[in-house]
Design an enzyme around this catalytic site. Structure first.
Site, PDB file in Angstrom:
ATOM      1  N   ARG A  51      -2.705  -0.184   4.768  1.00  0.00           N
ATOM      2  CA  ARG A  51      -3.781  -0.207   5.711  1.00  0.00           C
ATOM      3  C   ARG A  51      -3.273   0.343   6.942  1.00  0.00           C
ATOM      4  O   ARG A  51      -4.036   1.265   7.551  1.00  0.00           O
ATOM      5  CB  ARG A  51      -4.623  -1.365   5.895  1.00  0.00           C
ATOM      6  CG  ARG A  51      -5.673  -1.906   5.117  1.00  0.00           C
ATOM      7  CD  ARG A  51      -5.802  -3.360   4.942  1.00  0.00           C
ATOM      8  NE  ARG A  51      -4.668  -3.875   4.446  1.00  0.00           N
ATOM      9  CZ  ARG A  51      -4.603  -3.811   3.010  1.00  0.00           C
ATOM     10  NH1 ARG A  51      -5.509  -3.429   2.311  1.00  0.00           N
ATOM     11  NH2 ARG A  51      -3.354  -4.230   2.407  1.00  0.00           N
ATOM     12  N   THR A  52      -2.393  -0.510   7.513  1.00  0.00           N
ATOM     13  CA  THR A  52      -1.819  -0.028   8.920  1.00  0.00           C
ATOM     14  C   THR A  52      -1.476   1.341   8.883  1.00  0.00           C
ATOM     15  O   THR A  52      -1.806   2.153   9.941  1.00  0.00           O
ATOM     16  CB  THR A  52      -0.982  -1.050   9.513  1.00  0.00           C
ATOM     17  OG1 THR A  52      -1.578  -2.260   9.104  1.00  0.00           O
ATOM     18  CG2 THR A  52      -0.495  -0.756  10.980  1.00  0.00           C
ATOM     19  N   LYS A  80      22.894   4.531   6.235  1.00  0.00           N
ATOM     20  CA  LYS A  80      24.233   5.169   6.270  1.00  0.00           C
ATOM     21  C   LYS A  80      24.790   4.438   7.656  1.00  0.00           C
ATOM     22  O   LYS A  80      25.945   4.463   8.050  1.00  0.00           O
ATOM     23  CB  LYS A  80      24.251   6.526   6.928  1.00  0.00           C
ATOM     24  CG  LYS A  80      23.771   7.513   5.643  1.00  0.00           C
ATOM     25  CD  LYS A  80      23.557   9.015   6.189  1.00  0.00           C
ATOM     26  CE  LYS A  80      22.673   9.794   5.471  1.00  0.00           C
ATOM     27  NZ  LYS A  80      22.263  11.013   6.056  1.00  0.00           N
ATOM     28  N   ARG A 101       6.599  -0.301  12.242  1.00  0.00           N
ATOM     29  CA  ARG A 101       6.633  -1.786  11.647  1.00  0.00           C
ATOM     30  C   ARG A 101       8.018  -2.105  11.467  1.00  0.00           C
ATOM     31  O   ARG A 101       8.657  -1.328  10.668  1.00  0.00           O
ATOM     32  CB  ARG A 101       5.698  -1.789  10.472  1.00  0.00           C
ATOM     33  CG  ARG A 101       5.848  -3.063   9.769  1.00  0.00           C
ATOM     34  CD  ARG A 101       4.810  -3.204   8.630  1.00  0.00           C
ATOM     35  NE  ARG A 101       3.566  -3.579   9.226  1.00  0.00           N
ATOM     36  CZ  ARG A 101       2.362  -3.829   8.415  1.00  0.00           C
ATOM     37  NH1 ARG A 101       2.371  -3.888   7.158  1.00  0.00           N
ATOM     38  NH2 ARG A 101       1.418  -3.941   8.961  1.00  0.00           N
ATOM     39  N   HIS A 129       0.881  -8.321  15.805  1.00  0.00           N
ATOM     40  CA  HIS A 129       0.326  -7.395  15.243  1.00  0.00           C
ATOM     41  C   HIS A 129      -0.796  -6.973  16.154  1.00  0.00           C
ATOM     42  O   HIS A 129      -2.135  -7.128  15.476  1.00  0.00           O
ATOM     43  CB  HIS A 129      -0.094  -7.565  13.593  1.00  0.00           C
ATOM     44  CG  HIS A 129      -0.552  -6.714  13.020  1.00  0.00           C
ATOM     45  ND1 HIS A 129      -0.626  -5.152  13.141  1.00  0.00           N
ATOM     46  CD2 HIS A 129      -0.794  -6.536  11.461  1.00  0.00           C
ATOM     47  CE1 HIS A 129      -0.559  -4.280  12.109  1.00  0.00           C
ATOM     48  NE2 HIS A 129      -0.766  -5.058  11.102  1.00  0.00           N
TER      49      HIS A 129
HETATM   50  N1   CP Z   1      -3.417  -5.697   7.650  1.00  0.00           N
HETATM   51  C1   CP Z   1      -2.073  -5.173   7.279  1.00  0.00           C
HETATM   52  O1   CP Z   1      -1.359  -5.095   8.007  1.00  0.00           O
HETATM   53  O2   CP Z   1      -2.021  -4.349   6.073  1.00  0.00           O
HETATM   54  P1   CP Z   1      -0.922  -3.539   5.517  1.00  0.00           P
HETATM   55  O3   CP Z   1       0.233  -4.495   5.625  1.00  0.00           O
HETATM   56  O4   CP Z   1      -1.423  -3.086   4.165  1.00  0.00           O
HETATM   57  O5   CP Z   1      -0.745  -2.536   6.751  1.00  0.00           O
END
Ligand code: CP
Length: 302
Positions: A51-52, A80, A101, A129
């Site tokens: 999703r993110t 590397k 992320r 998040h």
């Molecule tokens: N909600 C969320 O962070 O989903 P993903 O891990 O799929 O990005």
């Protein structure tokens, strides 16, 4: 910070949160524009995501920008031996904004200190998040008509769940009451309970997901047990199936109550809940596009 970045939800004031939510509502009415024409956004995902990453990329594409990046760190020069610092310095030569992320808590803060372009934290370990929180707030406001004076039940992995940590901090602006429902091993960490105490926020704790414990909530925020954060997989096996929300448990909940989940779901929400009008998690994920459009445009000053 070396630039305007969104690393923690505490980077946003109440006024900024409300401004971004208004902007997101505007994008929901018309998500296809040329606001990012000529801009390049990098999505650097050192950890899996559906999703993110895809909602960020959709957000940029719908605004006429372009996306570069990776979804699999094994394809990068990190294999590397290149450091995060060097990676960020390189990518900030190419892009106007970096969405990252990373499994390491604090990685986004560090990246924001070495980057010459804004960093958006798309999840750093069990820490924060913040853009998930913005879409959660957007979803809460949309379903409840307000953010103030709501009772929010947070259920599941409250220890490692970064989405509940960010949401708890953001909701502190809006006089919430929290109910933390988790097994002993996954209880809300003390630092967040101390945060509640310091901000005069009422909370209760339960270890059982029962009808009585969810009867008066406005938002039932379910979470997955975060397998990837456990160092001891035997401990994960012991708690992974601790709760499953089923349709019949919802009969006595408020008619206006809505179920949120950042997703992915494993088995903490039974599939039979999906058709219940109180299930809102798929719409919640859709709202991510508009919230992220608003965040990106704000950070780029557009
Ligand atoms: N909600 C969320 O962070 O989903 P993903 O891990 O799929 O990005």
């Amino acid at each position: 910070m070396a630039n305007r970045s969104l690393v923690s939800i505490s980077d946003y004031s109440k006024e900024k949160i409300l401004q971004i939510l208004d902007k997101a509502a505007d994008f929901e009415k018309n998500p296809n524009r040329k606001t990012l024409d000529g801009k390049v956004v990098a999505t650097l995902f050192f950890e899996p995501s559906t999703r993110t990453r895809l909602s960020f990329e959709t957000a940029v594409n719908r605004l006429g920008g372009r996306v570069i990046g990776f979804a699999d760190k094994s394809t990068t020069s990190g294999t590397k031996g290149e450091t995060l610092k060097d990676t960020i310095k390189m990518v900030s030569n190419y892009a106007d904004l970096i969405v990252m992320r990373n499994p390491i808590e604090g990685a986004a803060r560090y990246a924001s200190e070495v980057s010459s372009v804004p960093i958006v934290n798309a999840g750093d370990g069990a820490n924060q998040h913040p853009t998930q929180t913005m879409l959660d707030l957007y979803s809460i406001k949309k379903t409840q008509g307000k953010l103030e004076n709501l009772k929010i039940c947070m259920v599941g992995d409250l220890k490692y769940g970064r989405t509940v940590h960010s949401l708890l901090m953001a909701m502190s602006h809006f006089n919430p009451t929290f109910s933390f429902i988790a097994p002993d091993e996954l209880k809300m960490p003390d630092e967040y309970k101390t945060f509640c105490d310091e901000h005069g926020i009422k909370y209760e704790e339960h270890s059982e997901l029962s009808e009585a414990n969810i009867a008066d909530c406005d938002i039932l925020y379910m979470t997955r047990v975060q397998k990837e954060r456990f160092t001891d997989l035997f401990e994960y096996e012991r708690v992974k199936d601790v709760y499953t929300l089923r349709n019949k448990m919802l009969d006595n909940t408020k008619p206006t109550m809505r179920i949120l989940h950042p997703l992915p779901r494993v088995n903490e929400i039974d599939q039979d809940v999906d058709n219940n009008e109180k299930a809102y998690y798929f719409e919640q994920a859709r709202n991510g596009v508009f919230a992220r459009q608003a965040v990106i445009c704000d950070l780029l000053g557009l």
